[in-house]
Motif scaffolding. Sequence first.
Motif, PDB file in Angstrom:
ATOM      1  N   ARG A 276       0.839  -1.202   0.000  1.00  0.00           N
ATOM      2  CA  ARG A 276       0.000   0.000   0.000  1.00  0.00           C
ATOM      3  C   ARG A 276       0.876   1.255   0.000  1.00  0.00           C
ATOM      4  NH1 ARG A 276      -3.430   2.424   5.009  1.00  0.00           N
ATOM      5  NH2 ARG A 276      -5.017   3.510   3.825  1.00  0.00           N
ATOM      6  N   HIS A 277       1.889   1.259   0.855  1.00  0.00           N
ATOM      7  CA  HIS A 277       2.774   2.419   0.955  1.00  0.00           C
ATOM      8  C   HIS A 277       3.525   2.652  -0.360  1.00  0.00           C
ATOM      9  CE1 HIS A 277       2.908   1.415   5.518  1.00  0.00           C
ATOM     10  NE2 HIS A 277       1.782   1.987   5.178  1.00  0.00           N
ATOM     11  N   ASP A 278       3.869   1.570  -1.072  1.00  0.00           N
ATOM     12  CA  ASP A 278       4.581   1.704  -2.342  1.00  0.00           C
ATOM     13  C   ASP A 278       3.690   2.225  -3.464  1.00  0.00           C
ATOM     14  OD1 ASP A 278       6.863   0.812  -1.103  1.00  0.00           O
ATOM     15  OD2 ASP A 278       6.718  -1.240  -1.861  1.00  0.00           O
ATOM     16  N   LEU A 279       2.398   1.970  -3.391  1.00  0.00           N
ATOM     17  CA  LEU A 279       1.478   2.450  -4.431  1.00  0.00           C
ATOM     18  C   LEU A 279       1.205   3.948  -4.316  1.00  0.00           C
ATOM     19  CD1 LEU A 279      -1.201  -0.397  -4.442  1.00  0.00           C
ATOM     20  CD2 LEU A 279       0.325   0.206  -6.316  1.00  0.00           C
TER      21      LEU A 279
ATOM     22  N   ASN B 172       3.100   6.706  -6.581  1.00  0.00           N
ATOM     23  CA  ASN B 172       2.649   6.689  -7.973  1.00  0.00           C
ATOM     24  C   ASN B 172       1.275   7.336  -8.118  1.00  0.00           C
ATOM     25  OD1 ASN B 172       4.973   5.327  -8.709  1.00  0.00           O
ATOM     26  ND2 ASN B 172       4.023   3.323  -8.520  1.00  0.00           N
ATOM     27  N   LEU B 173       0.410   7.051  -7.164  1.00  0.00           N
ATOM     28  CA  LEU B 173      -0.923   7.645  -7.183  1.00  0.00           C
ATOM     29  C   LEU B 173      -0.830   9.166  -7.047  1.00  0.00           C
ATOM     30  CD1 LEU B 173      -3.973   6.901  -7.208  1.00  0.00           C
ATOM     31  CD2 LEU B 173      -3.855   6.918  -4.726  1.00  0.00           C
ATOM     32  N   MET B 174       0.020   9.623  -6.126  1.00  0.00           N
ATOM     33  CA  MET B 174       0.177  11.067  -5.928  1.00  0.00           C
ATOM     34  C   MET B 174       0.744  11.740  -7.178  1.00  0.00           C
ATOM     35  SD  MET B 174       1.283  11.496  -1.900  1.00  0.00           S
ATOM     36  CE  MET B 174       2.690  12.411  -2.356  1.00  0.00           C
TER      37      MET B 174
ATOM     38  N   GLU C 217      -6.477   6.223 -17.510  1.00  0.00           N
ATOM     39  CA  GLU C 217      -6.287   4.775 -17.341  1.00  0.00           C
ATOM     40  C   GLU C 217      -5.296   4.491 -16.216  1.00  0.00           C
ATOM     41  OE1 GLU C 217      -4.412   1.100 -19.860  1.00  0.00           O
ATOM     42  OE2 GLU C 217      -5.500   2.648 -20.976  1.00  0.00           O
ATOM     43  N   ASN C 218      -4.240   5.281 -16.137  1.00  0.00           N
ATOM     44  CA  ASN C 218      -3.228   5.090 -15.097  1.00  0.00           C
ATOM     45  C   ASN C 218      -3.835   5.296 -13.710  1.00  0.00           C
ATOM     46  OD1 ASN C 218      -0.655   4.588 -14.079  1.00  0.00           O
ATOM     47  ND2 ASN C 218      -0.088   6.750 -14.149  1.00  0.00           N
ATOM     48  N   PHE C 219      -4.625   6.360 -13.537  1.00  0.00           N
ATOM     49  CA  PHE C 219      -5.258   6.627 -12.251  1.00  0.00           C
ATOM     50  C   PHE C 219      -6.218   5.494 -11.889  1.00  0.00           C
ATOM     51  CE2 PHE C 219      -8.718   8.464  -9.673  1.00  0.00           C
ATOM     52  CZ  PHE C 219      -7.975   8.883  -8.583  1.00  0.00           C
ATOM     53  N   GLY C 220      -7.008   5.057 -12.860  1.00  0.00           N
ATOM     54  CA  GLY C 220      -7.958   3.968 -12.616  1.00  0.00           C
ATOM     55  C   GLY C 220      -7.261   2.685 -12.204  1.00  0.00           C
ATOM     56  N   GLN C 221      -6.142   2.401 -12.861  1.00  0.00           N
ATOM     57  CA  GLN C 221      -5.397   1.189 -12.541  1.00  0.00           C
ATOM     58  C   GLN C 221      -4.792   1.284 -11.141  1.00  0.00           C
ATOM     59  OE1 GLN C 221      -2.043   0.453 -15.137  1.00  0.00           O
ATOM     60  NE2 GLN C 221      -2.381  -1.752 -15.013  1.00  0.00           N
ATOM     61  N   LEU C 222      -4.214   2.437 -10.796  1.00  0.00           N
ATOM     62  CA  LEU C 222      -3.643   2.615  -9.462  1.00  0.00           C
ATOM     63  C   LEU C 222      -4.726   2.542  -8.388  1.00  0.00           C
ATOM     64  CD1 LEU C 222      -1.056   5.441 -10.190  1.00  0.00           C
ATOM     65  CD2 LEU C 222      -0.536   3.115  -9.437  1.00  0.00           C
ATOM     66  N   GLN C 223      -5.863   3.142  -8.674  1.00  0.00           N
ATOM     67  CA  GLN C 223      -6.973   3.110  -7.718  1.00  0.00           C
ATOM     68  C   GLN C 223      -7.457   1.674  -7.517  1.00  0.00           C
ATOM     69  OE1 GLN C 223     -10.300   5.588  -8.835  1.00  0.00           O
ATOM     70  NE2 GLN C 223     -10.809   5.977  -6.702  1.00  0.00           N
ATOM     71  N   ALA C 224      -7.540   0.907  -8.605  1.00  0.00           N
ATOM     72  CA  ALA C 224      -7.965  -0.495  -8.496  1.00  0.00           C
ATOM     73  C   ALA C 224      -6.947  -1.316  -7.700  1.00  0.00           C
ATOM     74  CB  ALA C 224      -8.154  -1.090  -9.889  1.00  0.00           C
ATOM     75  N   GLU C 225      -5.646  -1.079  -7.928  1.00  0.00           N
ATOM     76  CA  GLU C 225      -4.621  -1.799  -7.171  1.00  0.00           C
ATOM     77  C   GLU C 225      -4.678  -1.447  -5.693  1.00  0.00           C
ATOM     78  OE1 GLU C 225      -0.552  -2.114  -8.580  1.00  0.00           O
ATOM     79  OE2 GLU C 225      -1.256  -1.619 -10.595  1.00  0.00           O
TER      80      GLU C 225
END
Length: 198
Positions: A50-53, A56-58, A120-128
Amino acid sequence: MSGGIIALIVIGAIVLIVLFWAVAQYNGFVRLRNLVQESWRQIDVELHRRHDLIPNLMETVKGYAAHERGVFEQVAAARSAAAGPVSGPADQAAKENQLTQALGRLFAVAEAYPQLRASENFGQLQAELTNTEDRIAAGRRFYNANVRTLNTKVETFPPNVIAKMFGFQRAEYFEVDNPAVRNAPRLDFNGNGPILDR
């Protein structure tokens, strides 16, 4: 056989039974303690994921909402605190709760940017991140069940005698303090069927 020999045999048998029981209890405590530690390590792995994701999300959100500096600083500070050293599950839970609140503010910012939500990148990060949160919740349930079993054994008689003799102690629960999780969901019927709102 004389009465004295029979009494010695009976006493010897009782001593052996008590000794075998004590060894079995001790081994049971060791197994439970190791199971609690193993289940905590699994939660720790998911928390690190979670901390590693989050960076990238930010970065993805910064690309669309760079002027929201205060939110990014709050998330970064909360992430650093959560990823840093902790004194136990209760301390980790408090830091994770602060991180969850900061992430909630970040997602609130993201809601104001339709292009970001469509990314797409935001959606993928949010899903992860959502998948990771689900795995943390499952790990928390497993960990807390093991803690409950250990704590029950530490507190009940006669196993608590062995626990006190060998220093086995209660373990801490890993509890969520997120009002959205604790509150009952609210149903809103807007004419198109029920909408679940937390």
